[in-house]
Write an enzyme that holds these catalytic residues in place. Sequence first.
Site, PDB file in Angstrom:
ATOM      1  N   PHE A 158     -38.644   3.134  20.060  1.00 59.73           N
ATOM      2  CA  PHE A 158     -37.475   4.004  20.203  1.00 59.73           C
ATOM      3  C   PHE A 158     -37.696   5.265  19.375  1.00 59.73           C
ATOM      4  O   PHE A 158     -37.974   5.181  18.179  1.00 59.73           O
ATOM      5  CB  PHE A 158     -36.184   3.305  19.751  1.00 59.73           C
ATOM      6  CG  PHE A 158     -34.973   4.193  19.935  1.00 59.73           C
ATOM      7  CD1 PHE A 158     -34.394   4.345  21.187  1.00 59.73           C
ATOM      8  CD2 PHE A 158     -34.453   4.917  18.872  1.00 59.73           C
ATOM      9  CE1 PHE A 158     -33.311   5.198  21.377  1.00 59.73           C
ATOM     10  CE2 PHE A 158     -33.372   5.776  19.049  1.00 59.73           C
ATOM     11  CZ  PHE A 158     -32.796   5.907  20.305  1.00 59.73           C
ATOM     12  N   ASP A 243     -43.145   7.318  13.024  1.00 58.95           N
ATOM     13  CA  ASP A 243     -41.688   7.476  13.059  1.00 58.95           C
ATOM     14  C   ASP A 243     -41.096   6.583  11.970  1.00 58.95           C
ATOM     15  O   ASP A 243     -41.063   5.363  12.103  1.00 58.95           O
ATOM     16  CB  ASP A 243     -41.182   7.086  14.454  1.00 58.95           C
ATOM     17  CG  ASP A 243     -39.663   7.226  14.599  1.00 58.95           C
ATOM     18  OD1 ASP A 243     -38.959   7.221  13.569  1.00 58.95           O
ATOM     19  OD2 ASP A 243     -39.182   7.310  15.745  1.00 58.95           O
ATOM     20  N   LYS A 272     -31.875   9.246   9.479  1.00 60.05           N
ATOM     21  CA  LYS A 272     -30.997   8.159   9.045  1.00 60.05           C
ATOM     22  C   LYS A 272     -30.612   8.184   7.555  1.00 60.05           C
ATOM     23  O   LYS A 272     -29.643   8.816   7.202  1.00 60.05           O
ATOM     24  CB  LYS A 272     -31.592   6.823   9.478  1.00 60.05           C
ATOM     25  CG  LYS A 272     -31.534   6.681  11.014  1.00 60.05           C
ATOM     26  CD  LYS A 272     -31.525   5.254  11.477  1.00 60.05           C
ATOM     27  CE  LYS A 272     -31.015   5.139  12.898  1.00 60.05           C
ATOM     28  NZ  LYS A 272     -32.006   5.382  13.951  1.00 60.05           N
TER      29      LYS A 272
HETATM   30  C1  LIG Z   1     -32.379   6.208  15.041  1.00 60.73           C
HETATM   31  C2  LIG Z   1     -33.789   6.455  15.391  1.00 60.73           C
HETATM   32  C3  LIG Z   1     -34.200   7.623  16.042  1.00 60.73           C
HETATM   33  C4  LIG Z   1     -33.221   8.673  16.522  1.00 60.73           C
HETATM   34  O1  LIG Z   1     -32.467   9.214  15.491  1.00 60.73           O
HETATM   35  P1  LIG Z   1     -31.122  10.040  15.833  1.00 60.73           P
HETATM   36  O2  LIG Z   1     -30.687  10.570  14.498  1.00 60.73           O
HETATM   37  O3  LIG Z   1     -30.164   9.083  16.435  1.00 60.73           O
HETATM   38  O4  LIG Z   1     -31.501  11.108  16.783  1.00 60.73           O
HETATM   39  C5  LIG Z   1     -35.553   7.796  16.289  1.00 60.73           C
HETATM   40  N1  LIG Z   1     -36.454   6.869  15.910  1.00 60.73           N
HETATM   41  C6  LIG Z   1     -36.105   5.725  15.287  1.00 60.73           C
HETATM   42  C7  LIG Z   1     -37.149   4.761  14.875  1.00 60.73           C
HETATM   43  C8  LIG Z   1     -34.755   5.476  15.021  1.00 60.73           C
HETATM   44  O5  LIG Z   1     -34.406   4.328  14.425  1.00 60.73           O
END
Ligand SMILES: *Cc1c(COP(=O)(O)O)cnc(C)c1O
Length: 414
Positions: A158, A243, A272
């Site tokens: 994700f 990420d 986050k």
């Molecule tokens: C939450 C998340 C995102 C996206 O972040 P947003 O602030 O919602 O755009 C991308 N990568 C990972 C691994 C995430 O947990």
Amino acid sequence: MNDLNKQASASVLDGAISVSAGKSGGTDSAKSSLFPTYARYPLALVKGEGSYLWDDQGNKYLDFMSGIAVTNLGHSPKRIKEALVKQLDELWHVSNLFHIPNQEAAAKLLTDNSHADQVFFCNSGAEANEAAIKLARRYHQKVLGNGRYEVITFEKSFHGRTLATLTATGQEKVKEGFGPLPEGFRYVPLHDKAALEAAITDKTAAIMIEMIQAEGGVIPVDPAFVHFVNKLCKDRGILLIVDEIQTGMGRTGKLFSFEHYGIEPDIFTLAKALGSGFPVGAMLAKDFLTEAFSAGSHGSTFGGTPIATAAVKATIETIVGDRVADRAAEMGEYLMKQLREKLAGNPVVTGIRGKGLIVGIACTKPVADIIKEGQKRGLLVVSAGPEVIRLLPSLLITPAEIDQAVSILASIIA
Ligand SMILES: *Cc1c(COP(=O)(O)O)cnc(C)c1O
């Protein structure tokens, strides 16, 4: 109506014309003016402190989801709040056409505490990954002039909800109805070395990976595969993007989760927990990538405002200064041990996995009912896919709070 409830409706009524009296924060069944993009629980949380939240009826909850890995220092952490209040008194916003001392200082803290050399601030995780993808493409196209643009990602990953990052995401459900999607993304199954090698072409610019697939079901990547990906990138001139949006900021027991593997990704992304709940994201990279983002190549109005970066500064100072990641490692071990003891032999539970304070409980059936029952018993948890319960407590969680959460979970799953 208790005191909390009174406060909540007063602030709703103050600024609104068409709010009917007695409406409580968002739990009523009248048609909402919001797009129904979230299947919301019938709860309106109005106050938070440390590991606890209160709803607009005055009910108290032990928070084991932290706004999905955002409030790593708990709710309303004093030091971050003080930094924000101080900045609110001084200056809210100036354009990135000027030097922003907080932004410089926050970037310096990030680079002092990682192998990265440069930081670009933005407002969210998706934007941080978007910046990473843009940097990787531009490095290959403008600096090296090799025309590479493809990004390889992994199934079940994700990476966000913008057009590029939902395309990067290895899950079909986020893409439905949004075509045509941007070109240049390929997907391979996690841990499949042959498929990864086969997906590489003379157009491959980067490989983007999470060290623990968080939304995908709390799936830690096998260290041998991490090292394989890292070496492949080095050998083939491919940029490695990690990420860290969910796993960063101490969550896994290190400041950044790639530190567990002894690798140094060319680019990594944060959001986050970066501002302890204040919205902010960042893309960090090594020195050799600096010139790819020359003046005018990328930007964001709100990226790294004085307020956002006051939150980042105070957050990093706290996490590093108070050794919060070490604490997360310790508490994570305790949580895992308690879960294994209390859920051992339970026929519904097929596995307990994770690192530090991101823990997944894999079940044999959908966990939606377990989550709802948890809410009724005062415990907030989140799923990671339909059959995994995900635990993301504050990194300052205490053993007593862990005992309480595990006992509620065990009694529900029993
Ligand atoms: C939450 C998340 C995102 C996206 O972040 P947003 O602030 O919602 O755009 C991308 N990568 C990972 C691994 C995430 O947990």
